[in-house]
Design an enzyme around this catalytic site. Structure first.
Site, PDB file in Angstrom:
ATOM      1  N   HIS A  94      31.060  33.114  46.065  1.00 44.54           N
ATOM      2  CA  HIS A  94      32.347  32.439  45.919  1.00 44.54           C
ATOM      3  C   HIS A  94      32.699  31.617  47.167  1.00 44.54           C
ATOM      4  O   HIS A  94      33.257  32.143  48.125  1.00 44.54           O
ATOM      5  CB  HIS A  94      33.437  33.481  45.661  1.00 44.54           C
ATOM      6  N   GLY A 103      37.163  44.117  45.972  1.00 42.06           N
ATOM      7  CA  GLY A 103      36.490  43.387  44.903  1.00 42.06           C
ATOM      8  C   GLY A 103      37.274  43.585  43.618  1.00 42.06           C
ATOM      9  O   GLY A 103      37.682  42.614  42.983  1.00 42.06           O
ATOM     10  N   LEU A 149      40.348  43.529  42.126  1.00 39.39           N
ATOM     11  CA  LEU A 149      41.537  42.888  42.694  1.00 39.39           C
ATOM     12  C   LEU A 149      42.737  43.829  42.713  1.00 39.39           C
ATOM     13  O   LEU A 149      42.944  44.627  41.802  1.00 39.39           O
ATOM     14  CB  LEU A 149      41.862  41.616  41.908  1.00 39.39           C
ATOM     15  N   HIS A 157      35.600  28.166  42.671  1.00 43.44           N
ATOM     16  CA  HIS A 157      35.929  29.583  42.887  1.00 43.44           C
ATOM     17  C   HIS A 157      34.666  30.423  43.017  1.00 43.44           C
ATOM     18  O   HIS A 157      34.510  31.160  43.983  1.00 43.44           O
ATOM     19  CB  HIS A 157      36.792  30.116  41.725  1.00 43.44           C
ATOM     20  N   GLU A 190      50.996  55.497  39.666  1.00 42.78           N
ATOM     21  CA  GLU A 190      49.762  56.267  39.843  1.00 42.78           C
ATOM     22  C   GLU A 190      48.645  55.458  40.500  1.00 42.78           C
ATOM     23  O   GLU A 190      47.937  55.948  41.377  1.00 42.78           O
ATOM     24  CB  GLU A 190      49.279  56.811  38.486  1.00 42.78           C
ATOM     25  N   PHE A 207      47.228  61.229  33.018  1.00 42.80           N
ATOM     26  CA  PHE A 207      47.519  59.938  33.641  1.00 42.80           C
ATOM     27  C   PHE A 207      46.533  59.580  34.765  1.00 42.80           C
ATOM     28  O   PHE A 207      46.713  58.576  35.447  1.00 42.80           O
ATOM     29  CB  PHE A 207      48.970  59.894  34.132  1.00 42.80           C
ATOM     30  N   HIS A 214      50.285  63.563  26.071  1.00 46.23           N
ATOM     31  CA  HIS A 214      50.252  64.250  27.366  1.00 46.23           C
ATOM     32  C   HIS A 214      49.117  65.266  27.469  1.00 46.23           C
ATOM     33  O   HIS A 214      49.032  65.988  28.455  1.00 46.23           O
ATOM     34  CB  HIS A 214      51.593  64.946  27.615  1.00 46.23           C
TER      35      HIS A 214
HETATM   36  C1  LIG Z   1      40.511  43.978  38.708  1.00 49.85           C
HETATM   37  C2  LIG Z   1      39.683  42.747  38.656  1.00 49.85           C
HETATM   38  N1  LIG Z   1      39.724  41.983  37.562  1.00 49.85           N
HETATM   39  C3  LIG Z   1      38.962  40.880  37.470  1.00 49.85           C
HETATM   40  C4  LIG Z   1      38.140  40.515  38.499  1.00 49.85           C
HETATM   41  C5  LIG Z   1      37.236  39.312  38.376  1.00 49.85           C
HETATM   42  N2  LIG Z   1      37.741  38.244  39.257  1.00 49.85           N
HETATM   43  C6  LIG Z   1      37.224  38.037  40.467  1.00 49.85           C
HETATM   44  S1  LIG Z   1      38.005  36.823  41.292  1.00 49.85           S
HETATM   45  C7  LIG Z   1      39.034  36.519  39.993  1.00 49.85           C
HETATM   46  C8  LIG Z   1      40.070  35.441  40.078  1.00 49.85           C
HETATM   47  C9  LIG Z   1      40.833  35.585  41.312  1.00 49.85           C
HETATM   48  O1  LIG Z   1      41.641  34.502  41.529  1.00 49.85           O
HETATM   49  P1  LIG Z   1      42.225  34.278  42.965  1.00 49.85           P
HETATM   50  O2  LIG Z   1      42.660  35.568  43.521  1.00 49.85           O
HETATM   51  O3  LIG Z   1      43.227  33.216  42.846  1.00 49.85           O
HETATM   52  O4  LIG Z   1      40.989  33.830  43.809  1.00 49.85           O
HETATM   53  P2  LIG Z   1      40.523  32.323  44.090  1.00 49.85           P
HETATM   54  O5  LIG Z   1      40.031  31.762  42.793  1.00 49.85           O
HETATM   55  O6  LIG Z   1      41.707  31.591  44.574  1.00 49.85           O
HETATM   56  O7  LIG Z   1      39.428  32.483  45.084  1.00 49.85           O
HETATM   57  C10 LIG Z   1      38.768  37.381  38.946  1.00 49.85           C
HETATM   58  C11 LIG Z   1      39.498  37.383  37.674  1.00 49.85           C
HETATM   59  C12 LIG Z   1      38.121  41.363  39.620  1.00 49.85           C
HETATM   60  N3  LIG Z   1      37.341  41.104  40.664  1.00 49.85           N
HETATM   61  N4  LIG Z   1      38.914  42.440  39.685  1.00 49.85           N
END
Ligand SMILES: Cc1ncc(C[n+]2csc(CCOP(=O)(O)OP(=O)(O)O)c2C)c(N)n1
Ligand SMILES: [Mg+2]
Length: 645
Positions: A27, A115, A117, A256, A396, A422, A458
């Site tokens: 990236h 990683g 997010l 990206h 959580e 949960f 539950h």
């Molecule tokens: C929980 C999660 N869902 C999906 C992804 C796949 N993913 C990696 S980067 C991204 C987009 C992120 O966008 P942004 O934070 O704006 O990064 P940019 O494109 O600006 O580098 C996605 C959906 C991930 N890494 N983690």
């Protein structure tokens, strides 16, 4: 303008783009856009020592958008961490110190695995909590900031909102979040799915919000950080950036996650005044300008010199993974009579907390039910940083991410609690605990249909199997109070996450339970003869039915053995001789009972055995009736034993 500063920023950019190009995967967009922010933090703001990434009082840096890993490797290399350029050249390749996403324990200087997010932001909140608590305990000896760069994706994730809402409530003033607001994510403009005013949201959380109109303006970034440091609230610095800055694909979603390509990369290098034919170029003056080893060593030394011998000794103790020598004593194991394992869990927790001053944790608003409160040890809050009971609120996922960070910050041990069902809500963070071998203790009560009247929403059914499927995860479901002690000892010593799966309903205390439970599986009620005709196996509450079944079988002249298996993962790690002594291979008549989907039991019952388990969801009714209705009875175990015999 060709200043050393700009050359350094562009070196960070191009080193990152070169990594992605050489791997032909990765990236480049985020590193090209955020290099000025990363430069400002590592060059002008943060205190760290590249020669000692474990310096206790270093500032913490989290790259929450782990997909931008290349920029982290670039800056760690340039500042002088033990991360050779050769590894950057092998970005994303087998055994490189520069894996696809940053991995804690793998690369010097990487503070946490990111990683998925949102995890990183929640980790940053956890680091800030750990710092605030340790600062209260150690006075000036622990006194650092936590910086986190996050992107649009992080800001869309729920776990980020959970964590930042809590951070605002707790007034974590030494937490500084820099938002890479480039308005692009994978599918295109963030306009298609994300239009809110993030700054206003953070103001509502109780954060200070600062805008940096031009993400390339390092003076503005520095000024914003200084303003952030001066405020008692956590701060969000919204940096307006351009994804893929300087490349032909700047401002587009395609930059990206795709390499720039040979021509695109050459054009980018030319635009930045670099030689388009050269890869991984680091101008000499940039190398010198960026190297932070000397300054870092001096800062660490200055800190060390400021510590009294007493503080040094205390730090040593708190930061040690070893338990105190007098820890595992008879009093820890002392119990009498029936108890719900959640209650004994509370008793054990309090015994442990009295001996471990650095244990902190709490529940996601269920402490009275989880029995997860440490009596008399205060509540961690904006006003009481010394409090050891965390109130995570009904959050959580953030709770687990925060506990991961508290545990890897150093100096502290962490636990968190909620209803077992949960655990699904915090799976993302639990998986990171396992992947990064973070020893969080997960207190998960209300462990089965034994929940009773609250009904199937539950009542966990598949959670035992699903957590057992996670590598490195220890799933410990005690049958009585002493097995709870074994579970907690495991959690404190195994160097991995441990789930303590505890009941709401009372369970008996077995004569033979105790330290053997540390082996994961053991004979809790043996056969009369050396070799039983049938082996009855269970975990947790169903051990009771199996012991009862053993008695019924005896009246029919059938000699049975009961094996309690609180933790399959630990049992699997025992030597073959021990396993054979508990489960002799020649005894193929085996019955397992567990009020769960119980798929994991197949390996121990074998082809000739039988499993009594849940085949669907539970129901709303008193627990005793549910156990009867779903077949968790001694009579049913006896019938199964007769069949397998
Ligand atoms: C929980 C999660 N869902 C999906 C992804 C796949 N993913 C990696 S980067 C991204 C987009 C992120 O966008 P942004 O934070 O704006 O990064 P940019 O494109 O600006 O580098 C996605 C959906 C991930 N890494 N983690
Ligand atoms: Mg973005």
């Amino acid at each position: 303008m060709d200043t050393i500063e700009l050359r350094s920023i562009n070196t960070i950019r191009l080193l990152s783009a070169d990594q992605v190009q050489s791997a032909n995967s990765g990236h480049p967009g985020m590193p090209l856009g955020t290099a000025p922010i990363v430069y400002t933090l590592f060059k002008k703001i943060m205190r760290y020592n590249p020669a000692d990434p474990s310096w206790k009082n270093r500032d913490r840096f989290v790259l929450s958008g782990g997909h931008g890993s290349a920029i982290l490797y670039s800056i760690l290399h340039l500042t002088g961490y033990d991360l050779p350029l050769a590894d950057l050249k092998r970005f994303r390749q087998m055994d490189s110190l520069a894996p696809g996403h940053p991995e804690y324990r793998h690369t010097p200087g990487v503070e946490t695995t990111t990683g998925p997010l949102g995890q990183g932001v929640a980790n940053a909140v956890g680091f800030a909590i750990a710092e605030a608590h340790l600062a209260a305990e150690f006075g000036g000896a622990i006194d650092h900031y936590t910086y986190c760069i996050c992107g649009d994706g992080d800001m869309m994730e729920g776990v980020t909102s959970e964590a930042c809402s809590l951070a605002g409530t707790l007034k974590l003033g030494k937490l500084i979040l820099l938002y890479d607001d480039n308005e692009i994510s994978i599918e295109g403009s963030t306009d298609i799915s994300f239009r809110e005013d993030v700054g206003k949201r953070y103001e509502a959380y109780g954060w200070q919000v600062i805008d940096v109109a031009d993400g390339n303006d390092t003076d503005a970034i520095e000024a914003a950080v200084l303003k952030a440091k001066a405020d008692e609230r956590p701060s969000l610095i919204v940096c307006h950036t351009v994804i893929g800055y300087g490349s032909p694909k700047a401002g587009t979603a395609s930059v990206h996650g795709e390499p720039l390509g040979k021509d695109g990369l050459a054009a980018t290098k030319t635009a930045f005044g670099f030689n388009p034919d050269e890869s991984f170029a680091i101008p000499d003056d940039v190398a010198e300008h960026m190297n932070a080893r000397e300054q870092g060593a001096a800062r660490q030394k200055e800190w060390e010199d400021s510590l009294s011998d007493e503080t040094k000794a205390k730090l040593e103790k708190w930061y040690s993974a070893e338990l105190p020598t007098d820890f595992d004593d008879d009093a820890l194991w002392s119990f009498a009579g029936k108890a719900a394992t959640r209650n004994s869990g509370g008793v054990v927790l309090n015994r442990i907390a009295a001996k471990l001053p650095n244990l902190i944790g709490g529940s996601a608003d269920l402490a009275p039910s989880n029995k997860s409160n440490m009596t008399g040890l205060g509540d961690f809050s904006d006003e009481n940083r010394a409090g050891r009971n965390m109130h995570f609120g009904v959050r959580e996922h953030a709770m687990a991410s925060i506990c991961n960070a508290i545990a890897i910050h150093g100096g502290l041990r962490s636990y968190c609690a909620t209803f077992f069902v949960f655990s699904d809500y915090m799976r993302g963070a639990m998986r990171i605990s396992a992947l990064s071998k973070i020893p969080v203790a997960y207190i998960l009560t209300h462990d089965s249909i034994g929940v009773g009247e609250d009904g199937p929403t539950h009542q966990p059914v598949e959670q035992l199997d699903s957590l057992r499927a996670v590598p490195n995860m220890l799933v410990f479901r005690p049958a009585d109070s002493r097995e709870v002690v074994a579970g907690w000892l495991t959690a404190l010593t195994a160097g991995r996450p441990t789930c303590l799966i505890l009941t709401r309903q009372d369970l008996p205390l077995y004569e033979k339970s105790g330290r053997d439970a540390l082996r994961g599986g053991y004979i809790i009620s043996d056969s009369k003869g050396e070799t039983p005709r049938v082996i009855l196996m269970a975990s947790g509450s169903e051990v009771e039915q199996m012991v009862e079944a053993q008695k019924l079988l005896e009246t029919r002249g059938i000699d049975a053995r009961v094996v309690s298996m609180p933790c399959m993962e630990l049992f699997a790690e025992q030597d073959e001789a021990y396993k054979e002594s508990v489960l002799p291979k020649k005894v193929r008549a085996r019955v397992a009972m567990e009020a769960s989907t119980a798929q994991a039991w197949h390996k121990y019952v074998g082809l000739d055995g039988e499993i009594i388990c849940m085949k669907g969801f539970g129901a709303s009714a008193p627990a005793k009736l549910l156990f009867d209705k779903f077949g968790f009875t001694a009579e049913n175990a006896v019938a199964a034993a007769a069949r397998v015999l």
